[in-house]
Scaffold this motif. Structure first.
Motif, PDB file in Angstrom:
ATOM      1  N   ILE A  84       0.846  -1.205   0.000  1.00 28.39           N
ATOM      2  CA  ILE A  84       0.000   0.000   0.000  1.00 28.39           C
ATOM      3  C   ILE A  84       0.877   1.248   0.000  1.00 28.39           C
ATOM      4  CG2 ILE A  84      -1.774   1.301   1.234  1.00 28.39           C
ATOM      5  CD1 ILE A  84      -2.755  -1.335   2.413  1.00 28.39           C
ATOM      6  N   ALA A  85       1.862   1.285   0.869  1.00 34.25           N
ATOM      7  CA  ALA A  85       2.719   2.465   0.999  1.00 34.25           C
ATOM      8  C   ALA A  85       3.510   2.749  -0.273  1.00 34.25           C
ATOM      9  CB  ALA A  85       3.672   2.297   2.184  1.00 34.25           C
ATOM     10  N   THR A  86       3.953   1.694  -0.967  1.00 33.55           N
ATOM     11  CA  THR A  86       4.741   1.883  -2.194  1.00 33.55           C
ATOM     12  C   THR A  86       3.872   1.987  -3.444  1.00 33.55           C
ATOM     13  OG1 THR A  86       5.015  -0.505  -2.494  1.00 33.55           O
ATOM     14  CG2 THR A  86       6.720   0.653  -1.216  1.00 33.55           C
ATOM     15  N   ASN A  87       2.556   1.888  -3.277  1.00 30.40           N
ATOM     16  CA  ASN A  87       1.627   1.947  -4.413  1.00 30.40           C
ATOM     17  C   ASN A  87       1.933   0.871  -5.450  1.00 30.40           C
ATOM     18  OD1 ASN A  87      -0.280   4.380  -4.110  1.00 30.40           O
ATOM     19  ND2 ASN A  87       1.738   5.237  -3.605  1.00 30.40           N
ATOM     20  N   LEU A  88       2.255  -0.320  -4.963  1.00 34.86           N
ATOM     21  CA  LEU A  88       2.518  -1.438  -5.857  1.00 34.86           C
ATOM     22  C   LEU A  88       1.246  -1.776  -6.627  1.00 34.86           C
ATOM     23  CD1 LEU A  88       5.166  -3.281  -6.013  1.00 34.86           C
ATOM     24  CD2 LEU A  88       3.763  -5.011  -4.930  1.00 34.86           C
ATOM     25  N   LEU A 193      -2.568  13.671  -5.469  1.00 35.25           N
ATOM     26  CA  LEU A 193      -1.708  12.932  -4.557  1.00 35.25           C
ATOM     27  C   LEU A 193      -2.218  12.993  -3.122  1.00 35.25           C
ATOM     28  CD1 LEU A 193       1.781  13.908  -5.998  1.00 35.25           C
ATOM     29  CD2 LEU A 193       0.652  11.685  -6.156  1.00 35.25           C
ATOM     30  N   CYS A 194      -2.741  14.146  -2.714  1.00 35.64           N
ATOM     31  CA  CYS A 194      -3.324  14.244  -1.371  1.00 35.64           C
ATOM     32  C   CYS A 194      -4.527  13.313  -1.245  1.00 35.64           C
ATOM     33  CB  CYS A 194      -3.728  15.684  -1.072  1.00 35.64           C
ATOM     34  SG  CYS A 194      -2.326  16.798  -0.797  1.00 35.64           S
ATOM     35  N   ASN A 195      -5.336  13.260  -2.281  1.00 39.26           N
ATOM     36  CA  ASN A 195      -6.466  12.328  -2.288  1.00 39.26           C
ATOM     37  C   ASN A 195      -5.987  10.884  -2.242  1.00 39.26           C
ATOM     38  OD1 ASN A 195      -8.141  14.547  -2.486  1.00 39.26           O
ATOM     39  ND2 ASN A 195      -8.677  14.216  -4.630  1.00 39.26           N
ATOM     40  N   ARG A 196      -4.873  10.627  -2.932  1.00 38.66           N
ATOM     41  CA  ARG A 196      -4.341   9.265  -2.965  1.00 38.66           C
ATOM     42  C   ARG A 196      -3.881   8.824  -1.585  1.00 38.66           C
ATOM     43  NH1 ARG A 196       0.771   7.352  -6.629  1.00 38.66           N
ATOM     44  NH2 ARG A 196       1.903   8.427  -4.973  1.00 38.66           N
ATOM     45  N   VAL A 197      -3.253   9.722  -0.830  1.00 38.78           N
ATOM     46  CA  VAL A 197      -2.849   9.381   0.535  1.00 38.78           C
ATOM     47  C   VAL A 197      -4.076   9.017   1.366  1.00 38.78           C
ATOM     48  CG1 VAL A 197      -1.847  10.277   2.674  1.00 38.78           C
ATOM     49  CG2 VAL A 197      -0.719  10.722   0.488  1.00 38.78           C
ATOM     50  N   ASP A 198      -5.144   9.793   1.238  1.00 34.26           N
ATOM     51  CA  ASP A 198      -6.379   9.489   1.976  1.00 34.26           C
ATOM     52  C   ASP A 198      -6.913   8.112   1.590  1.00 34.26           C
ATOM     53  OD1 ASP A 198      -6.275  11.971   3.230  1.00 34.26           O
ATOM     54  OD2 ASP A 198      -7.558  12.933   1.734  1.00 34.26           O
ATOM     55  N   LYS A 199      -6.859   7.805   0.294  1.00 39.60           N
ATOM     56  CA  LYS A 199      -7.340   6.500  -0.178  1.00 39.60           C
ATOM     57  C   LYS A 199      -6.456   5.373   0.354  1.00 39.60           C
ATOM     58  CE  LYS A 199      -8.528   4.023  -4.447  1.00 39.60           C
ATOM     59  NZ  LYS A 199      -8.553   4.104  -5.932  1.00 39.60           N
ATOM     60  N   MET A 200      -5.149   5.605   0.419  1.00 42.28           N
ATOM     61  CA  MET A 200      -4.235   4.606   0.968  1.00 42.28           C
ATOM     62  C   MET A 200      -4.559   4.324   2.428  1.00 42.28           C
ATOM     63  SD  MET A 200      -0.827   6.197  -0.818  1.00 42.28           S
ATOM     64  CE  MET A 200       0.369   5.346   0.202  1.00 42.28           C
ATOM     65  N   VAL A 206      -2.193   2.537   7.550  1.00 38.84           N
ATOM     66  CA  VAL A 206      -1.691   2.697   8.920  1.00 38.84           C
ATOM     67  C   VAL A 206      -1.485   1.335   9.572  1.00 38.84           C
ATOM     68  CG1 VAL A 206      -2.132   3.713  11.184  1.00 38.84           C
ATOM     69  CG2 VAL A 206      -2.800   4.946   9.113  1.00 38.84           C
ATOM     70  N   GLU A 207      -2.418   0.423   9.348  1.00 41.16           N
ATOM     71  CA  GLU A 207      -2.281  -0.923   9.906  1.00 41.16           C
ATOM     72  C   GLU A 207      -1.057  -1.631   9.314  1.00 41.16           C
ATOM     73  OE1 GLU A 207      -6.328   0.561  10.399  1.00 41.16           O
ATOM     74  OE2 GLU A 207      -5.024   0.388   8.640  1.00 41.16           O
ATOM     75  N   GLN A 208      -0.813  -1.428   8.012  1.00 43.76           N
ATOM     76  CA  GLN A 208       0.354  -2.036   7.375  1.00 43.76           C
ATOM     77  C   GLN A 208       1.647  -1.463   7.951  1.00 43.76           C
ATOM     78  OE1 GLN A 208       1.711  -1.183   3.091  1.00 43.76           O
ATOM     79  NE2 GLN A 208       0.688  -3.169   2.877  1.00 43.76           N
ATOM     80  N   LEU A 209       1.693  -0.155   8.125  1.00 42.23           N
ATOM     81  CA  LEU A 209       2.885   0.481   8.689  1.00 42.23           C
ATOM     82  C   LEU A 209       3.096   0.087  10.148  1.00 42.23           C
ATOM     83  CD1 LEU A 209       2.529   4.058   7.151  1.00 42.23           C
ATOM     84  CD2 LEU A 209       4.187   2.299   6.510  1.00 42.23           C
ATOM     85  N   ALA A 210       1.992  -0.086  10.892  1.00 41.12           N
ATOM     86  CA  ALA A 210       2.110  -0.489  12.293  1.00 41.12           C
ATOM     87  C   ALA A 210       2.728  -1.878  12.410  1.00 41.12           C
ATOM     88  CB  ALA A 210       0.741  -0.453  12.961  1.00 41.12           C
ATOM     89  N   ALA A 211       2.319  -2.792  11.523  1.00 41.74           N
ATOM     90  CA  ALA A 211       2.874  -4.141  11.536  1.00 41.74           C
ATOM     91  C   ALA A 211       4.343  -4.144  11.106  1.00 41.74           C
ATOM     92  CB  ALA A 211       2.053  -5.041  10.614  1.00 41.74           C
TER      93      ALA A 211
END
Length: 339
Positions: A84-88, A193-200, A206-211
């Motif tokens: 998710i973070a890398t927009n794969l 891009l700001c919208n894309r961050v919200d969609k991510m 956040v759950e992915q980054l927390a793990a």
């Protein structure tokens, strides 16, 4: 239309084990540059541009149209674990097209150098061409793109360093290249891009980054995928509000810290756009022939649809086909028919 086929000169390679800035060595097949007089250069397509402009979409469109395979040159998307973070690009958007060097390394593998990427991608290109397919390279990491395509590559020189002169950009390319730059005007792109961050975030960022968060590893230098936008911003948040504290009511301090992390992601993403665009302009000044594709209207139409501002004009997909896809198809057709 007659079927277009591609023939490949042989790739002379030797296998060596390369240890980079990493916690474990990895085996990389090193493709040694050879002088190949009187041998036609393989034809490749490169799609570059800043983050969020639609490079991956265009690569799939062209690969399906021209029977191609895609080679990723985004230095964060070579890793797995932070999709998710890398927009794969997800499987359902890959259109059945084979992708190479996409999500193939683990975060523990550390930093993939431009020299290593050059070797790995060279072999991928050779394999794709040997199957009669068109290699389509896609990614905005122009240090990787430059390393892969230039005839004279110096692994000790960063041509995009602030102190590097224009002479460090090599315009003599070892492939016959058709290069596209997918561009979007900054005001439109920044909103997208700001919208894309919200969609991510809605998709579980956040759950992915927390793990992924590791207070010991993240206290040291950031290498490889840990340079991904969002990792550093939310690491600061997780130090104060660990994963196990996610349940319950948030106090004002936590809400402010969370909003600062999201804001930091958006601001850093917009700064990245400017850096990436500067590198593309340096390639052009250095002699690279790059065709600009303007996707502004397509992205704008998508923003209007998201906000409910629907007009009577063409849809985002229709504009994309007219302004980006059709123009690129015509260009690639001419490129492939050239001697």
């Amino acid at each position: 239309m007659a079927e277009l086929t591609f023939s490949s000169p042989s790739c002379h390679a030797l296998l060596s084990t390369v240890t980079t800035i990493s916690r474990r060595p990895r085996s990389v097949t090193m493709c040694m540059d050879q002088s190949r007089p009187n041998v036609p250069k393989d034809k490749v397509v490169l799609i570059t541009g800043t983050t969020g402009t639609g490079k991956s979409r265009l690569s799939v469109d062209l690969a399906n149209h021209f029977t191609g395979e895609i080679i990723n040159s985004d230095k964060m998307q070579v890793y797995s674990g932070l999709e998710i973070a890398t927009n794969l690009i997800p499987d359902d958007e890959q259109g059945g097209v084979p992708h190479h060097l996409l999500g193939e390394f683990h975060p523990e593998d550390g930093e993939l150098s431009p020299a290593e990427f050059r070797s790995l991608a060279t072999l991928s290109i050779s394999n794709v061409v040997s199957r009669g397919k068109l290699p389509i390279i896609v990614g905005g990491s122009n240090s990787f793109n430059h390393a892969l395509l230039v005839e004279r590559f110096d692994p000790e020189t960063d041509p995009f360093a602030p102190t590097s002169s224009l002479s460090t950009i090599c315009s003599d390319l070892r492939y016959n290249c058709c290069i596209f730059w997918v561009d979007v005007s900054e005001p439109v792109l920044f909103q997208h891009l700001c919208n894309r961050v919200d969609k991510m975030i809605d998709s579980g960022l956040v759950e992915q980054l927390a793990a992924f968060y590791d207070p010991i590893v993240d206290s040291g230098p950031r290498l490889g995928v840990r340079k991904t936008i969002g990792v550093e911003e939310f690491d600061r948040y997780f130090r104060v509000y660990p994963r196990e504290m996610n349940k319950g009511t948030w106090d004002l301090g936590r809400k402010i810290a969370y909003e600062e992390a999201v804001k930091g992601m958006k601001e850093r993403t917009c700064r990245l756009v400017k850096i990436q665009k500067e590198k593309i302009m340096k390639l052009i000044r250095g002699g690279w022939e790059i065709k600009r594709l303007d996707a502004t209207a397509a992205i704008m139409a998508g923003l209007n649809k998201r906000s409910g501002k629907l007009g009577e004009g063409m849809s985002s997909d229709e504009i994309w086909e007219k302004d980006v896809f059709n123009v690129s198809v015509d260009t690639v057709k001419r490129f492939l028919l050239e001697g």
